[in-house]
Design an enzyme around this catalytic site. Sequence first.
Site, PDB file in Angstrom:
ATOM      1  N   ASP A   1      94.286  69.346  86.431  1.00  0.00           N
ATOM      2  CA  ASP A   1      94.461  68.330  87.475  1.00  0.00           C
ATOM      3  C   ASP A   1      93.159  67.565  87.645  1.00  0.00           C
ATOM      4  O   ASP A   1      92.170  67.859  86.976  1.00  0.00           O
ATOM      5  CB  ASP A   1      94.874  68.986  88.804  1.00  0.00           C
ATOM      6  CG  ASP A   1      93.779  69.861  89.390  1.00  0.00           C
ATOM      7  OD1 ASP A   1      92.721  70.029  88.756  1.00  0.00           O
ATOM      8  OD2 ASP A   1      93.976  70.369  90.503  1.00  0.00           O
TER       9      ASP A   1
ATOM     10  N   ASP B   1      90.421  66.673  90.653  1.00  0.00           N
ATOM     11  CA  ASP B   1      90.035  67.042  92.023  1.00  0.00           C
ATOM     12  C   ASP B   1      89.000  66.042  92.520  1.00  0.00           C
ATOM     13  O   ASP B   1      87.981  65.831  91.870  1.00  0.00           O
ATOM     14  CB  ASP B   1      89.406  68.444  92.042  1.00  0.00           C
ATOM     15  CG  ASP B   1      90.308  69.493  91.403  1.00  0.00           C
ATOM     16  OD1 ASP B   1      91.318  69.852  92.008  1.00  0.00           O
ATOM     17  OD2 ASP B   1      90.001  69.941  90.274  1.00  0.00           O
TER      18      ASP B   1
ATOM     19  N   ASP C   1      94.342  66.235  93.361  1.00  0.00           N
ATOM     20  CA  ASP C   1      94.061  66.797  94.685  1.00  0.00           C
ATOM     21  C   ASP C   1      93.000  65.932  95.352  1.00  0.00           C
ATOM     22  O   ASP C   1      91.933  65.714  94.780  1.00  0.00           O
ATOM     23  CB  ASP C   1      93.514  68.231  94.580  1.00  0.00           C
ATOM     24  CG  ASP C   1      94.581  69.228  94.140  1.00  0.00           C
ATOM     25  OD1 ASP C   1      95.772  68.868  94.111  1.00  0.00           O
ATOM     26  OD2 ASP C   1      94.211  70.380  93.825  1.00  0.00           O
TER      27      ASP C   1
HETATM   28  P1  DGT Z   1      91.356  73.013  85.958  1.00  0.00           P
HETATM   29  O1  DGT Z   1      92.383  74.066  85.734  1.00  0.00           O
HETATM   30  O2  DGT Z   1      90.918  72.409  84.688  1.00  0.00           O
HETATM   31  O3  DGT Z   1      91.777  71.993  86.954  1.00  0.00           O
HETATM   32  O4  DGT Z   1      90.076  73.802  86.486  1.00  0.00           O
HETATM   33  P2  DGT Z   1      89.349  73.678  87.878  1.00  0.00           P
HETATM   34  O5  DGT Z   1      88.139  74.499  87.813  1.00  0.00           O
HETATM   35  O6  DGT Z   1      89.210  72.244  88.263  1.00  0.00           O
HETATM   36  O7  DGT Z   1      90.325  74.430  88.853  1.00  0.00           O
HETATM   37  P3  DGT Z   1      91.138  73.907  90.113  1.00  0.00           P
HETATM   38  O8  DGT Z   1      91.490  72.478  89.968  1.00  0.00           O
HETATM   39  O9  DGT Z   1      92.263  74.871  90.315  1.00  0.00           O
HETATM   40  O10 DGT Z   1      90.191  74.108  91.347  1.00  0.00           O
HETATM   41  C1  DGT Z   1      88.886  73.568  91.421  1.00  0.00           C
HETATM   42  C2  DGT Z   1      88.028  74.415  92.293  1.00  0.00           C
HETATM   43  O11 DGT Z   1      88.385  74.216  93.635  1.00  0.00           O
HETATM   44  C3  DGT Z   1      88.178  75.899  92.026  1.00  0.00           C
HETATM   45  O12 DGT Z   1      86.918  76.483  91.852  1.00  0.00           O
HETATM   46  C4  DGT Z   1      88.737  76.500  93.227  1.00  0.00           C
HETATM   47  C5  DGT Z   1      88.619  75.445  94.267  1.00  0.00           C
HETATM   48  N1  DGT Z   1      89.856  75.329  95.027  1.00  0.00           N
HETATM   49  C6  DGT Z   1      90.958  74.678  94.666  1.00  0.00           C
HETATM   50  N2  DGT Z   1      91.872  74.767  95.624  1.00  0.00           N
HETATM   51  C7  DGT Z   1      91.335  75.495  96.605  1.00  0.00           C
HETATM   52  C8  DGT Z   1      91.774  75.924  97.872  1.00  0.00           C
HETATM   53  O13 DGT Z   1      92.856  75.619  98.312  1.00  0.00           O
HETATM   54  N3  DGT Z   1      90.936  76.712  98.586  1.00  0.00           N
HETATM   55  C9  DGT Z   1      89.717  77.029  98.142  1.00  0.00           C
HETATM   56  N4  DGT Z   1      88.945  77.812  98.891  1.00  0.00           N
HETATM   57  N5  DGT Z   1      89.248  76.617  96.976  1.00  0.00           N
HETATM   58  C10 DGT Z   1      90.051  75.871  96.219  1.00  0.00           C
HETATM   59 MG    MG Z   2      90.884  70.992  88.622  1.00  0.00          MG
END
Ligand code: DGT
Ligand code: MG
Length: 373
Positions: A205, A207, A297
């Site tokens: 996604d 962010d 997000d």
């Molecule tokens: P991806 O799978 O390539 O999108 O990898 P990321 O690292 O961007 O993972 P993602 O998008 O699920 O989340 C980004 C970061 O934000 C991750 O370290 C956790 C944090 N995060 C996401 N949603 C929430 C939430 O609802 N609550 C909290 N505390 N942290 C969150």
């Molecule tokens: Mg992400």
Amino acid sequence: FNPPLSSSCVQVSQYACQRRTTLQDTNRIFTDAFDILAEYFEFSENKGRKVAFLRASSLIKSLPFPITAMKEVERLPWLGDQMKAIIEEILEEGKSYKVLELMSEERYKSFKQFTSVFGVGLKTSDKWYRMGFRTLEDIKNEKELKLTKMQKCGFLYYEDITSSVSWAEAETTDQLIKSIVWKFVPDAVVTLTGGFRRGKKNGHDVDIIITCPRKGKEKNILHNTISVLKNQGLLLFSDIIESTFVETKLPSKHVDALDHFQKAFLILKLPTQQTAIGDIIDPCGCEGRKWKAVRLDLVITPYEQYSYALLGWTGSRQFERDLRRYTTHERKMMLDNHGLYDKSKKVFLKASNEEEIFEHLGLDYLEPWERNA
Ligand code: DGT
Ligand code: MG
């Protein structure tokens, strides 16, 4: 801390926030196996073993050398006998039959499919599995089954959403959001975060965190932005969550719990780039289609919490878990996406950037691309 120079003098911290973990994982054959096992135990609702495998995987990701012999992993933290057995099997056979066996279990295969749908988590997967469903085809064929609006969109845009978001698509999304937000609030700070901020070339996604130095001016940004997206025909789905932040509440220990910021989980209809001669580049194999469904997000934060929010949303998840564990056990403080509380002094510690948070915690600063734990 001193980064280890060779396998014979390895000194590795048990905390990911004291290790520099870049995307150069020279041990992917092992970490992939451990990540699959973490997922396997997540699907079996065995949280202890899930976290154990995530920690082991994260630790190996930080090693600057490829593992070639068992003696190199002997003294590393978090590697129990079961994990060492898997490393040994992979060293000898080039793969782990144990991991392959677990991956072929029916429950794992079904949960893997179910949870790949936007809006479907462990709870729904478990419900569907108990009802006797095994594949996504089973679900699609069951017309009576009640799906949430989110899940319906998950199925509708399944191919797009499960094909990863490229760096270029993330950048296009970032530019789009900036152009909209800055029309309302020219001094808003809009930051691409999550995996892309850590240097990843692909993600599941996009962010984006938004704040404004002028107090309270961030409040209408989310609704205004979403209205514009809607009016421009760029919005396929939105789930808006209003802020539930309470100033007197102490930081929460649970990294998996949602934070309290106002936010939105969106699916954008992102226009795909056109070449000079007007041909459509077709990233998802959707013949002739001029757009791709992309998950976004948006998180809105008050200015004084922005650094904590940025640190929390930059991830990785395992880095965040260890940062909080370190804060609780080594510093007697409490950290979440909203702030840092010093339990002995009974005060919240202010921070105007991420460096100051690391300083409060007595940690060497890690750049975002060193947080790929
Ligand atoms: P991806 O799978 O390539 O999108 O990898 P990321 O690292 O961007 O993972 P993602 O998008 O699920 O989340 C980004 C970061 O934000 C991750 O370290 C956790 C944090 N995060 C996401 N949603 C929430 C939430 O609802 N609550 C909290 N505390 N942290 C969150
Ligand atoms: Mg992400």
